[in-house]
Design an enzyme around this catalytic site. Structure first.
Site, PDB file in Angstrom:
ATOM      1  N   TYR A  88       0.811  -1.218   0.000  1.00  0.00           N
ATOM      2  CA  TYR A  88       0.000   0.000   0.000  1.00  0.00           C
ATOM      3  C   TYR A  88       0.848   1.272   0.000  1.00  0.00           C
ATOM      4  CZ  TYR A  88      -3.824  -3.109   1.402  1.00  0.00           C
ATOM      5  OH  TYR A  88      -4.760  -4.117   1.449  1.00  0.00           O
ATOM      6  N   HIS A  97      -4.301   6.145  -1.764  1.00  0.00           N
ATOM      7  CA  HIS A  97      -5.018   6.094  -0.490  1.00  0.00           C
ATOM      8  C   HIS A  97      -4.095   6.360   0.690  1.00  0.00           C
ATOM      9  CE1 HIS A  97      -8.955   5.489   1.033  1.00  0.00           C
ATOM     10  NE2 HIS A  97      -8.847   4.265   1.473  1.00  0.00           N
ATOM     11  N   ASN A 147      -9.960   1.298   7.752  1.00  0.00           N
ATOM     12  CA  ASN A 147     -11.333   1.163   8.259  1.00  0.00           C
ATOM     13  C   ASN A 147     -11.455   1.255   9.772  1.00  0.00           C
ATOM     14  OD1 ASN A 147     -11.817   0.744   5.588  1.00  0.00           O
ATOM     15  ND2 ASN A 147     -12.637  -1.319   5.792  1.00  0.00           N
ATOM     16  N   ASN A 171     -13.858   5.581   4.079  1.00  0.00           N
ATOM     17  CA  ASN A 171     -13.998   4.634   5.193  1.00  0.00           C
ATOM     18  C   ASN A 171     -13.238   5.066   6.439  1.00  0.00           C
ATOM     19  OD1 ASN A 171     -15.683   2.913   3.754  1.00  0.00           O
ATOM     20  ND2 ASN A 171     -13.977   1.722   2.932  1.00  0.00           N
TER      21      ASN A 171
END
Length: 209
Positions: A37, A42, A88, A134
């Site tokens: 990631y 993001h 999240n 989220n």
């Protein structure tokens, strides 16, 4: 008598200064842990805090619920947090460090990506909806309010129908990579302004730039 009073004043002044508590801030960069990631859109919250650490000369250490770095600027102590709870569950880490360090909500700033803004656009707000994000949704759920400071970094919306997840979890394209250094520099200046000059001045100076 004058000399006695002068010496008494000079002796007591440092003691009075020591009793003044240092103003604390919490800057939370949102993202997902893991090398897969690291270069994704993001994870711009992590990337901005990494840029801040390089510019200001502090490092991150693994602590409970995240990577934590501490920065001191002009009588202010700034705790920078990259949650390890995944996007999240961002609210869990934010609340833990906010309560542990006794940092008031008005001194908290959440740094996040925003598909509703063109690439590199900076926008600071004091409240608002989660916008389908989220991480922000979880923070709102944990804090039980939408009135918290958030710094949105535009990542654009160049994706087809049903491809949003692939886009935000995708890596920057070459053109974006080229523009990131200047945008990161601007982002670190925004955070520093938030700490030193306050939310209103910073909004007037940086929003839309």
């Amino acid at each position: 008598m004058f000399r006695f009073l002068e010496s008494l004043f000079n002796w007591s002044a440092p003691l009075l200064e020591e009793k003044i508590p240092m103003k604390k801030f919490l800057i939370v960069g949102l993202g997902n842990i893991g090398t897969e990631y690291a270069k994704t859109r993001h994870n711009i919250g992590f990337k901005i805090l990494d840029a801040l650490s390089q510019k200001e000369g502090f490092s991150f250490e693994t602590e409970k619920l995240g990577e934590v770095g501490v920065l001191k600027i002009k009588g202010r102590s700034i705790l920078c947090l990259k949650p390890s709870t995944y996007m999240n569950r961002s609210g869990k880490a934010l609340r833990y460090w906010m309560e542990k360090e006794k940092i008031p909500l008005e001194n908290v700033l959440v740094v996040t990506d925003d598909i509703n803004l063109p690439f590199g656009t900076l926008r600071l707000k004091t409240k608002g909806s989660d916008g389908g994000h989220n991480g922000l949704r979880d923070i709102q759920r944990i804090l039980q309010t939408t009135a918290y400071n958030r710094f949105r970094f535009g990542i654009g919306s160049d994706f087809g129908k049903g491809r949003q997840v692939d886009y935000v979890l995708g890596e920057w394209n070459p053109e974006e990579e080229k523009g990131l250094p200047e945008r990161l520099e601007k982002s670190t200046a925004l955070i520093r302004s938030f700490i030193l000059s306050g939310i209103k001045t910073t909004m007037n100076t940086f929003n839309g730039t």
